[in-house]
Design a protein around this motif. Structure first.
Motif, PDB file in Angstrom:
ATOM      1  N   THR A  45     -12.055  57.180 -24.485  1.00  0.00           N
ATOM      2  CA  THR A  45     -10.602  57.116 -24.682  1.00  0.00           C
ATOM      3  C   THR A  45      -9.828  56.743 -23.423  1.00  0.00           C
ATOM      4  O   THR A  45      -8.689  56.291 -23.523  1.00  0.00           O
ATOM      5  N   HIS A  46     -10.419  56.944 -22.240  1.00  0.00           N
ATOM      6  CA  HIS A  46      -9.728  56.580 -21.000  1.00  0.00           C
ATOM      7  C   HIS A  46      -9.987  55.124 -20.598  1.00  0.00           C
ATOM      8  O   HIS A  46      -9.585  54.701 -19.519  1.00  0.00           O
ATOM      9  N   CYS A  47     -10.663  54.405 -21.457  1.00  0.00           N
ATOM     10  CA  CYS A  47     -11.020  53.008 -21.180  1.00  0.00           C
ATOM     11  C   CYS A  47      -9.745  52.161 -21.130  1.00  0.00           C
ATOM     12  O   CYS A  47      -8.922  52.207 -22.043  1.00  0.00           O
ATOM     13  N   PRO A  48      -9.552  51.380 -20.052  1.00  0.00           N
ATOM     14  CA  PRO A  48      -8.303  50.642 -19.899  1.00  0.00           C
ATOM     15  C   PRO A  48      -8.156  49.406 -20.792  1.00  0.00           C
ATOM     16  O   PRO A  48      -7.051  49.062 -21.187  1.00  0.00           O
ATOM     17  N   GLU A  49      -9.254  48.747 -21.135  1.00  0.00           N
ATOM     18  CA  GLU A  49      -9.102  47.479 -21.866  1.00  0.00           C
ATOM     19  C   GLU A  49     -10.141  47.244 -22.949  1.00  0.00           C
ATOM     20  O   GLU A  49      -9.809  46.979 -24.103  1.00  0.00           O
TER      21      GLU A  49
ATOM     22  N   TYR B 220      -7.049  59.355 -30.800  1.00  0.00           N
ATOM     23  CA  TYR B 220      -7.185  58.023 -30.201  1.00  0.00           C
ATOM     24  C   TYR B 220      -7.556  56.989 -31.265  1.00  0.00           C
ATOM     25  O   TYR B 220      -6.897  55.940 -31.386  1.00  0.00           O
TER      26      TYR B 220
ATOM     27  N   GLU C 179     -11.572  62.210 -10.266  1.00  0.00           N
ATOM     28  CA  GLU C 179     -11.308  61.334 -11.411  1.00  0.00           C
ATOM     29  C   GLU C 179     -12.368  60.241 -11.494  1.00  0.00           C
ATOM     30  O   GLU C 179     -12.880  59.780 -10.470  1.00  0.00           O
TER      31      GLU C 179
ATOM     32  N   THR D  59     -14.160  56.832 -14.141  1.00  0.00           N
ATOM     33  CA  THR D  59     -14.160  55.987 -15.321  1.00  0.00           C
ATOM     34  C   THR D  59     -15.609  55.881 -15.783  1.00  0.00           C
ATOM     35  O   THR D  59     -16.507  56.461 -15.179  1.00  0.00           O
TER      36      THR D  59
END
Length: 199
Positions: free
Chosen positions: A69-73, A116, A158, A160
């Motif tokens: 869900t924290h994936c930017p693109e 999400y 933090e 990714t």
């Protein structure tokens, strides 16, 4: 000399026959291996908090994507595209299942994943669960997933996730039938899903 040639030809024929037989057996074994359900058995949690197992990937063909869900693109784009493909190929929602499996179960609880996914599609089911169990499924599907700290000096801060970005296509028996690559042409993706519904 003549006897030597005869013996040599017999040896060549025996060797060729043996190699042919071994090749046949190896091919047979390989086909048997690919013929079974893809991935591994699992017991995880769907986005609505209910248990979900590998049986959800059978009965109808499935499109399965691994993301977070924290994936930017990549993940939001793929989720949005999947929703569009499904609308074209299966507007009545009777032919295909679709799943979004988290590769970041530490942050993606079933509830968070559900919010999400449902913001983009009512057709895709999110899958999460205990981190160790989720990662067993991820590895069993041969998906690459690695935690990458955003600050190299703070490895526990933090982060990714670096991960595979293809959509896995499984037939109604759960067998692997191919993938849709990230950024693949829409018409090609739709055609692959249409072919999947006929497999």
């Amino acid at each position: 000399m003549k006897l030597f040639r005869i013996v040599l030809w017999i040896a060549v024929l025996v060797t060729a026959s043996a190699l042919g037989f071994l090749t046949y057996k190896m091919t047979e074994t390989k086909e048997a291996a690919v013929g079974g359900p893809f991935g591994v058995p699992f017991t995880l949690v769907s986005q609505n908090g209910q248990p979900i197992t590998e049986k959800a990937l059978t009965g109808r063909p499935s499109a399965v994507f691994f993301g977070f869900t924290h994936c930017p693109e990549v993940c939001p784009t793929t989720l949005f595209e999947m929703n569009g493909w499904l609308a074209k190929v299966d507007p009545d929602n009777t032919k295909l299942n679709a799943f979004f499996v988290t590769v970041d179960p530490e942050r993606d609880t079933p509830e968070i994943l559900g919010q999400y996914v449902s913001n983009v599609s009512a057709r895709v089911t999110g899958i999460s669960g205990p981190p160790d169990k989720v990662m067993e499924m991820v590895k069993g599907f041969r998906v690459y997933a690695k935690k990458v700290p955003l600050d190299a000096e703070k490895p526990d801060g933090e982060y990714t996730m670096d991960h595979s970005a293809s959509v896995f296509l499984l037939d109604a028996e759960g067998r692997f039938r191919g993938t849709i690559a990230y950024g693949e042409n829409t018409d090609t993706a739709v055609q692959k899903l249409e072919n999947l519904t006929k497999s």
